[in-house]
Scaffold this motif. Sequence first.
Motif, short mmCIF file in Angstrom:
data_model
loop_
_atom_site.label_atom_id
_atom_site.label_comp_id
_atom_site.label_asym_id
_atom_site.label_seq_id
_atom_site.Cartn_x
_atom_site.Cartn_y
_atom_site.Cartn_z
N LYS A 92 0.84 -1.10 -0.16
CA LYS A 92 -0.23 0.19 -0.15
C LYS A 92 0.83 1.27 -0.24
O LYS A 92 2.14 0.75 0.73
N PRO A 93 0.48 2.19 -0.48
CA PRO A 93 -0.91 2.25 -1.11
C PRO A 93 -0.87 2.06 -2.63
O PRO A 93 -1.92 2.47 -3.68
N ASP A 94 -0.39 1.07 -3.22
CA ASP A 94 -0.44 0.52 -4.50
C ASP A 94 -1.56 -0.28 -4.31
O ASP A 94 -1.47 -0.95 -3.27
N PRO A 95 -1.92 -0.18 -5.56
CA PRO A 95 -3.34 -1.60 -5.44
C PRO A 95 -3.29 -3.32 -4.99
O PRO A 95 -3.69 -3.66 -4.80
N GLU A 96 -2.00 -3.40 -5.32
CA GLU A 96 -1.66 -4.98 -5.70
C GLU A 96 -1.89 -5.38 -4.40
O GLU A 96 -2.81 -6.61 -4.71
N ASP A 117 -7.66 1.96 7.95
CA ASP A 117 -7.14 2.59 8.77
C ASP A 117 -5.89 4.46 8.83
O ASP A 117 -5.45 4.78 9.43
N SER A 118 -5.38 3.79 7.15
CA SER A 118 -4.28 4.55 7.24
C SER A 118 -4.59 5.20 5.36
O SER A 118 -5.08 4.69 4.78
N VAL A 119 -3.51 5.82 5.57
CA VAL A 119 -3.74 6.74 4.43
C VAL A 119 -3.59 6.27 3.31
O VAL A 119 -3.99 6.14 1.45
N ALA A 120 -2.16 6.06 3.22
CA ALA A 120 -2.32 4.89 2.39
C ALA A 120 -2.55 3.21 1.60
O ALA A 120 -3.32 2.85 0.72
N PRO A 134 -13.26 5.10 5.60
CA PRO A 134 -12.34 5.20 6.98
C PRO A 134 -12.47 5.14 7.73
O PRO A 134 -13.98 5.52 8.12
N VAL A 135 -11.73 4.66 8.59
CA VAL A 135 -11.45 3.78 10.32
C VAL A 135 -11.05 5.57 10.83
O VAL A 135 -9.25 5.11 10.66
N ARG A 136 -11.21 6.21 12.24
CA ARG A 136 -10.22 7.19 12.41
C ARG A 136 -9.41 6.62 13.42
O ARG A 136 -8.94 6.93 14.30
N HIS A 137 -10.98 5.34 13.77
CA HIS A 137 -10.42 4.88 16.06
C HIS A 137 -10.91 3.73 15.48
O HIS A 137 -12.35 3.72 14.89
N PRO A 138 -10.34 2.27 16.26
CA PRO A 138 -10.57 1.45 15.99
C PRO A 138 -11.95 1.26 16.46
O PRO A 138 -12.76 0.47 15.75
N GLY A 139 -12.46 2.12 17.50
CA GLY A 139 -13.82 1.53 18.43
C GLY A 139 -14.75 2.12 18.04
O GLY A 139 -15.87 1.49 18.09
N GLU A 140 -14.71 2.71 16.73
CA GLU A 140 -15.98 2.99 15.49
C GLU A 140 -16.01 1.69 14.50
O GLU A 140 -17.67 1.80 13.97
N VAL A 141 -15.34 0.89 14.20
CA VAL A 141 -15.07 0.09 13.61
C VAL A 141 -17.15 -1.09 13.77
O VAL A 141 -17.29 -1.06 13.04
N VAL A 142 -16.83 -1.02 14.66
CA VAL A 142 -18.72 -1.77 14.69
C VAL A 142 -20.22 -1.30 14.30
O VAL A 142 -20.56 -1.69 13.34
N ASP A 143 -20.07 0.32 14.52
CA ASP A 143 -21.36 1.24 14.72
C ASP A 143 -20.86 1.15 12.32
O ASP A 143 -21.61 1.80 12.01
N LEU A 144 -19.07 1.39 12.41
CA LEU A 144 -19.27 1.37 11.02
C LEU A 144 -19.75 0.74 10.00
O LEU A 144 -20.13 0.58 9.32
#
Length: 151
Positions: A92-96, A117-120, A134-144
């Motif tokens: 990453k950031p390559d799509p491979e 969770d990363s720009v790459a 996009p995930v800004r914080h691990p705690g939001e994954v379930v809701d996302l």
Amino acid sequence: MAASFEAVSGVHLSMDQLRALYPLKRKAFADEAQSVDLVGDELLELIKSLDYIQLGIVTSSNRAEIEPILQKERILSFLDVVVYGNDVKRYKPDPEPYLLALERLGVAGGGAVVFEDSVAGLESARSAGCRVVPVRHPGEVVDLVRGVLAG
């Protein structure tokens, strides 16, 4: 990476000096990962409930670092694919990495939703044609995840 390290630590190290420290970094990472719970019960239950969806993880870290964590956290058996950094030539950031995951899943890019969770990683997934959350914080994954499933 060297510039980021220097900005945070105030210490300048050459790439050779940084490479020499890598085994210590790997050990510290592994020790820390084994001493804490990284996947909460709510996320684990959500993963278990998604048995009707193909799930995967794409990481730039190598198998030796990440697979023990996935096993400890009891999620490896629920994954249909894991792409590790040592599975690809370009990170990453390559799509491979994401293209390989899609190939292994037998899914076209537009049929995949990626939580990153990363720009790459965001760039990699988008370049592979995936829908990206996009995930800004691990705690939001379930809701996302629940939000995506709800449409």
